[in-house]
Write a protein that holds these residues in place. Structure first.
Motif, PDB file in Angstrom:
ATOM      1  N   ASP A  55       0.810  -1.214   0.000  1.00  0.00           N
ATOM      2  CA  ASP A  55       0.000   0.000   0.000  1.00  0.00           C
ATOM      3  C   ASP A  55       0.845   1.266   0.000  1.00  0.00           C
ATOM      4  O   ASP A  55       0.323   2.375  -0.090  1.00  0.00           O
ATOM      5  CB  ASP A  55      -0.980   0.005   1.181  1.00  0.00           C
ATOM      6  CG  ASP A  55      -0.273  -0.145   2.528  1.00  0.00           C
ATOM      7  OD1 ASP A  55       0.965  -0.281   2.530  1.00  0.00           O
ATOM      8  OD2 ASP A  55      -0.962  -0.125   3.564  1.00  0.00           O
ATOM      9  N   ASP A  56       2.154   1.119   0.157  1.00  0.00           N
ATOM     10  CA  ASP A  56       3.073   2.255   0.061  1.00  0.00           C
ATOM     11  C   ASP A  56       4.285   1.809  -0.752  1.00  0.00           C
ATOM     12  O   ASP A  56       5.432   1.971  -0.360  1.00  0.00           O
ATOM     13  CB  ASP A  56       3.482   2.726   1.460  1.00  0.00           C
ATOM     14  CG  ASP A  56       4.271   4.024   1.420  1.00  0.00           C
ATOM     15  OD1 ASP A  56       4.093   4.792   0.447  1.00  0.00           O
ATOM     16  OD2 ASP A  56       5.062   4.268   2.351  1.00  0.00           O
TER      17      ASP A  56
ATOM     18  N   LYS B 192       5.647   2.634  -8.833  1.00  0.00           N
ATOM     19  CA  LYS B 192       5.304   1.640  -7.826  1.00  0.00           C
ATOM     20  C   LYS B 192       5.930   0.277  -8.063  1.00  0.00           C
ATOM     21  O   LYS B 192       5.961  -0.555  -7.150  1.00  0.00           O
ATOM     22  CB  LYS B 192       3.783   1.512  -7.740  1.00  0.00           C
ATOM     23  CG  LYS B 192       3.105   2.777  -7.224  1.00  0.00           C
ATOM     24  CD  LYS B 192       1.614   2.578  -7.058  1.00  0.00           C
ATOM     25  CE  LYS B 192       0.972   3.814  -6.462  1.00  0.00           C
ATOM     26  NZ  LYS B 192      -0.484   3.638  -6.250  1.00  0.00           N
TER      27      LYS B 192
END
Length: 493
Positions: free
Chosen positions: A179-180, A210
């Protein structure tokens, strides 16, 4: 997933040697049915280039892919493609993913990601294989079983290289937590036949998407060039305008410090449809094939309704000049030119020119701008059109597919410094278009799907008379499949 090899080979040969649908490209590599994935290996072995790409022959979905092999000596004559790697066991039951090909111990080897799941979660493995005398890839062993702690299961696309007599592998990865997430590359070093995790490769990019995919490391003289494809970059006015990007950084790699000291990230292609390129080197010449596609954009590719998806770029020769990669079409492609079709482009103090093209054409053109400040180039397909414009005052190139009805549309813009002249080499296939600007300083690749079955009309206009227009136009022949022909000429690279 089982399949009938004889039946598949027969269908492949039959459809490959017939033109088929009017959107089928003639001088770009593509499979006649199914889902053509990105290039996963390019290597010169036993007098031939071996090119591998992913393929799902049973549907146009991006899943359950194997590897198909093309072979050539000259990028014009090719063997019929052959399915050489297929997901057959627990280690790759979800598909044969990204990877590379290389020569080791006198054998053609591959290293690829075996896609699999355990308890509903990805559990990718990195698998070593060897090309056998029968022309298929034997799966030898799992070299890397799982991602190291601190990284997610987006762990894929191994690139094999040798530096200072030691073997290494680079893998695309994503630092946890998901999520990060942060894209990165992981370095492995070979010891006694096994690859051990050596750490994350440090760069000066910080957060840069990402996840990173499809890494490759090449040396150009004293400089190292690291290629990779980041996902999750926010678009800017003149950069990163596609959903996913592909590019490189130039600098110096320290394996001892696991660090790359480098300059800015450059994109390899400015068009709408380009991702996950693969590079190979033979006798000092760096060659690139790209994937004319953009993942997760199936609606942009209407050929899916007719049973096939995607194609590959032309082979490009890469050189490094002043810290930047220049890409030019491989000179072997000149053999595709139909000599009797050659037409000269010439004129002085002309405000415009217009000419009809064949369905498959090459344009080599240089415009001495003179007092002209704005150039507009069009490819018109009946009532549809593609527009390429250049504004000398702002140094902006704009490519628009807004005039097309089917497939992807939109606009792409980038900066290009031209001084006093604008040089372009344009390749136009049935759907694939590749434009090389300023001798390869920038490239733009994209696909169009004309509604009408018409050959394009090419035109150039300027806001004031152009001082001089020079160049040539050729009809281009199609690639030849089924046999290899020896090269009868030597090219100067």
């Amino acid at each position: 997933m089982e399949y009938d090899k004889k039946e598949l080979d027969s269908r492949l040969q039959d459809e490959l040697h017939h033109a088929g649908h009017r959107w089928r490209n003639r001088f770009h590599l593509e499979l006649p049915f199914g889902f053509t994935g990105s290039v996963k290996g390019l290597v010169f072995f036993q007098g031939e280039y071996h090119l591998f790409c992913q393929w799902n022959p049973f549907s146009t979905e991006d899943k359950n892919k194997g590897w198909v092999e093309f072979k050539t000596r000259d990028f014009v004559y090719w063997t019929d493609p052959k399915l050489v790697l297929w997901p057959t066991d627990d280690n790759d039951k979800g598909g044969c993913g990204s990877g590379c090909a290389f020569i080791n111990g006198g054998n053609l080897r591959v290293l690829y990601t075996g896609r699999r799941e355990e308890e509903g979660k990805r559990a990718n493995r990195q698998i070593l294989g060897t090309m056998t005398k029968e022309g298929v890839i034997r799966k030898d062993m799992v070299l890397i079983k799982e991602q190291p702690e601190g990284y997610t299961d987006l762990f894929q696309g191994p690139h094999f290289f040798v530096r200072d007599s030691h073997a290494y592998a680079l893998l695309g990865a994503q630092a946890a937590p998901a999520d990060d997430a942060r894209g990165c590359l992981l370095l492995y070093r070979e010891e006694k036949g096994l690859f051990h995790f050596a750490g994350e490769l440090k760069t000066q990019l910080g957060f840069f998407g990402k996840v990173w995919e499809c890494p490759a490391l090449l040396s150009f003289g004293k400089h190292d060039v690291l290629f990779f494809s980041p996902r999750g970059l926010s678009d800017r006015e003149f950069d990163w305008q596609n959903l996913f990007q592909s590019g490189y950084i130039v600098g110096h790699l320290s394996l001892a410090g696991r660090e790359m000291i480098h300059g800015k990230f450059h994109e390899l292609d400015r068009g709408f449809d380009f991702f996950a390129p693969h590079v190979g080197v033979h006798e000092g010449r760096a060659l690139l094939f790209g994937w004319l596609s953009m993942p997760h954009k199936d609606e942009d590719y209407p050929t899916g309704k007719h049973g096939w998806m995607h194609t590959l770029t032309l082979p490009r020769v890469l050189t490094l000049k002043q810290g930047k990669i220049f890409s030019r079409p491989a000179p072997e492609l000149k053999a595709l030119r139909v000599a009797r079709s050659a037409r000269e482009l010439s004129g002085r103090a002309v405000p415009s020119l217009k000419t009809e093209l064949a369905y498959c054409s090459e344009i080599l053109m240089n415009i001495v701008l003179g007092v002209a400040q704005r150039i507009k180039i069009e490819l018109r397909y009946g009532r549809e059109k593609v527009k390429v414009s250049y504004n000398r005052e702002t140094d902006i190139v704009e490519i628009s597919r807004e005039g097309m009805k089917l497939g992807g549309r939109g606009v792409r813009s980038f900066k290009l410094y031209t001084y006093h002249s604008l040089a372009m080499n344009i390749f136009i296939d049935r759907t694939a278009i590749e434009i090389f600007f300023q001798n390869g300083e920038e490239v733009a690749s994209f696909l169009v799907f004309p509604e009408e079955d018409v050959a394009p009309v090419f035109s150039v206009e300027a806001d004031a008379p152009m001082e001089k227009v020079m160049g040539s136009i050729w009809d281009l022949d199609r690639l030849r499949y089924g046999e290899l022909k020896p090269q009868k000429r030597k090219y100067v690279f």
